[in-house]
Design an enzyme around this catalytic site. Structure first.
Site, short mmCIF file in Angstrom:
data_model
loop_
_atom_site.label_atom_id
_atom_site.label_comp_id
_atom_site.label_asym_id
_atom_site.label_seq_id
_atom_site.Cartn_x
_atom_site.Cartn_y
_atom_site.Cartn_z
CB SER A 37 104.55 41.74 56.62
OG SER A 37 103.35 41.13 56.20
CG HIS A 93 105.84 43.71 52.92
ND1 HIS A 93 106.68 43.75 51.83
CD2 HIS A 93 105.20 42.51 52.86
CE1 HIS A 93 106.57 42.63 51.14
NE2 HIS A 93 105.67 41.87 51.73
CG ASP A 126 102.41 40.25 52.50
OD1 ASP A 126 103.23 40.19 51.58
OD2 ASP A 126 102.73 40.25 53.71
CG MET A 167 98.21 36.85 49.77
SD MET A 167 98.29 35.73 51.17
CE MET A 167 99.85 36.25 51.91
CG HIS A 192 104.72 40.68 48.18
ND1 HIS A 192 105.10 39.76 49.13
CD2 HIS A 192 104.93 40.09 46.98
CE1 HIS A 192 105.51 38.65 48.52
NE2 HIS A 192 105.41 38.83 47.22
CG MET A 224 102.33 37.12 46.97
SD MET A 224 102.41 36.73 48.73
CE MET A 224 101.91 38.29 49.42
CG MET A 240 108.97 35.25 47.71
SD MET A 240 108.23 36.47 48.83
CE MET A 240 107.40 35.43 50.04
N GLY A 263 102.17 33.06 50.49
CA GLY A 263 100.78 32.67 50.73
C GLY A 263 100.35 32.77 52.19
CG PHE A 264 99.62 30.48 54.25
CD1 PHE A 264 98.29 30.64 54.61
CD2 PHE A 264 99.94 29.71 53.15
CE1 PHE A 264 97.28 30.02 53.86
CE2 PHE A 264 98.94 29.08 52.40
CZ PHE A 264 97.61 29.23 52.77
N GLY A 265 101.62 33.87 56.43
CA GLY A 265 102.58 34.35 57.41
C GLY A 265 102.97 33.20 58.33
CG ASP A 306 107.98 38.72 52.33
OD1 ASP A 306 107.67 38.50 53.50
OD2 ASP A 306 107.16 39.06 51.45
N GLY A 307 109.69 36.49 54.75
CA GLY A 307 109.21 35.20 55.23
C GLY A 307 110.11 34.59 56.29
N GLY A 308 109.56 34.38 57.48
CA GLY A 308 110.31 33.71 58.54
C GLY A 308 111.46 34.53 59.11
C1 DX5 Z 1 104.15 35.60 52.77
C2 DX5 Z 1 104.17 37.11 52.79
C3 DX5 Z 1 104.97 37.69 53.89
C4 DX5 Z 1 104.47 37.38 55.27
C5 DX5 Z 1 105.67 37.23 56.14
O1 DX5 Z 1 103.46 35.16 51.68
O2 DX5 Z 1 104.69 37.62 51.57
O3 DX5 Z 1 105.15 39.10 53.73
O4 DX5 Z 1 103.63 38.34 55.82
O5 DX5 Z 1 105.22 36.81 57.37
P1 DX5 Z 1 106.19 36.24 58.51
O6 DX5 Z 1 107.14 37.35 58.85
O7 DX5 Z 1 105.23 35.94 59.59
O8 DX5 Z 1 106.88 35.06 57.94
ZN ZN Z 2 105.22 39.81 51.41
#
Ligand code: DX5
Ligand code: ZN
Length: 236
Positions: free
Chosen positions: A11, A36, A38, A40, A69, A71, A140, A145-147, A178-180
């Site tokens: 991402s 990927h 993102d 927003m 993606h 959002m 998800m 919303g945030f990485g 997706d996420g963490g």
């Molecule tokens: C969150 C995004 C993710 C994000 C994942 O809203 O959809 O794609 O970039 O970031 P990490 O891998 O840092 O959790």
């Molecule tokens: Zn994403």
């Protein structure tokens, strides 16, 4: 399925935007399967990120599939523009879309792969009537919303429920998370049934660089194969 079939989708939200082309090229050389992106809108999620111009620029520098993606509150307004910019897949959220079937059909009419994302509080069962039209389900594993947010363990059993649903309706879809996702959580989601892993911070946020980070993730997944083989051997 072997862990060799697991795909990694870096991402770019966590990338250094001043060196975006360079960083994506490095991820590509290190074995990334898709990129990927993102998007927003500051409304569907409380953050702003990027638009079609980024996709257009990436399209010129990488042959990898670009998955967008969305959002955003009204994805229908943006589908044509992202498709024209060079997106290969368009992923929209189930939440807040009262015409999801129409959105998905529009993505298909544009000749793009269609994906639907579900947030952590949304159950797998909402996908029942739409999965036959999808190429990808995105579970998800953090709130969008945030990485760089911590992986939500409660989403693990849902990955399994999505897999069951796809098997029941006979739809060979990607199950993406997706996420963490990092070297600790990657084996957990693969064991639960995920086939595509999105990772931002764990790829672009590592101090030792993108290549080392990709290798670390790939090793974490390969180890799982060895574990499974050992477990099989120990069965009398
Ligand atoms: C969150 C995004 C993710 C994000 C994942 O809203 O959809 O794609 O970039 O970031 P990490 O891998 O840092 O959790
Ligand atoms: Zn994403």
């Amino acid at each position: 399925m072997s862990t060799r079939d697991i795909k990694l989708a870096p991402s770019i939200l966590a990338a250094d935007f001043a060196r975006l082309g360079e960083q994506v090229a490095e991820a590509e050389r290190a074995g990334a399967d898709r990129v990927h992106v993102d998007v927003m809108d500051g409304h569907f999620v409380p953050n702003l990120s990027m638009g079609p111009a980024i996709v257009q620029s990436l399209r010129r520098v990488t042959p990898l599939p670009l998955e967008v993606h969305l959002m955003v509150s009204d994805p229908d307004l943006l589908l044509d523009e992202f498709a024209a910019a060079g997106a290969d897949s368009l992923l929209v959220h189930w939440e807040g879309n009262s015409n999801l079937h129409r959105t998905v059909q529009r993505i298909r009419a544009l000749g793009k792969r269609a994906g639907v994302a579900i947030n952590p509080a949304t159950p797998a069962v909402v996908l029942e009537e739409i999965v036959r039209d999808l190429d990808l389900v995105l579970v998800m594993t953090v709130n969008p919303g945030f990485g760089h947010q911590p992986f939500l363990q409660t989403t693990l059993s849902k990955i399994g429920r999505v897999r069951e649903l796809l098997e029941r309706v006979g739809r060979p879809c990607d199950v993406e998370v997706d996420g963490g996702i990092d070297a600790t959580t990657a084996p957990l989601v693969v064991r639960a049934g995920a086939t595509v892993l999105v990772a931002g911070t764990a790829i672009f946020g590592e101090r030792e660089g993108v290549t080392a980070a990709m290798i670390r993730l790939q090793m974490a997944i390969i180890h799982l194969d060895q574990e499974l083989e050992l477990a099989e051997q120990s069965v009398p």
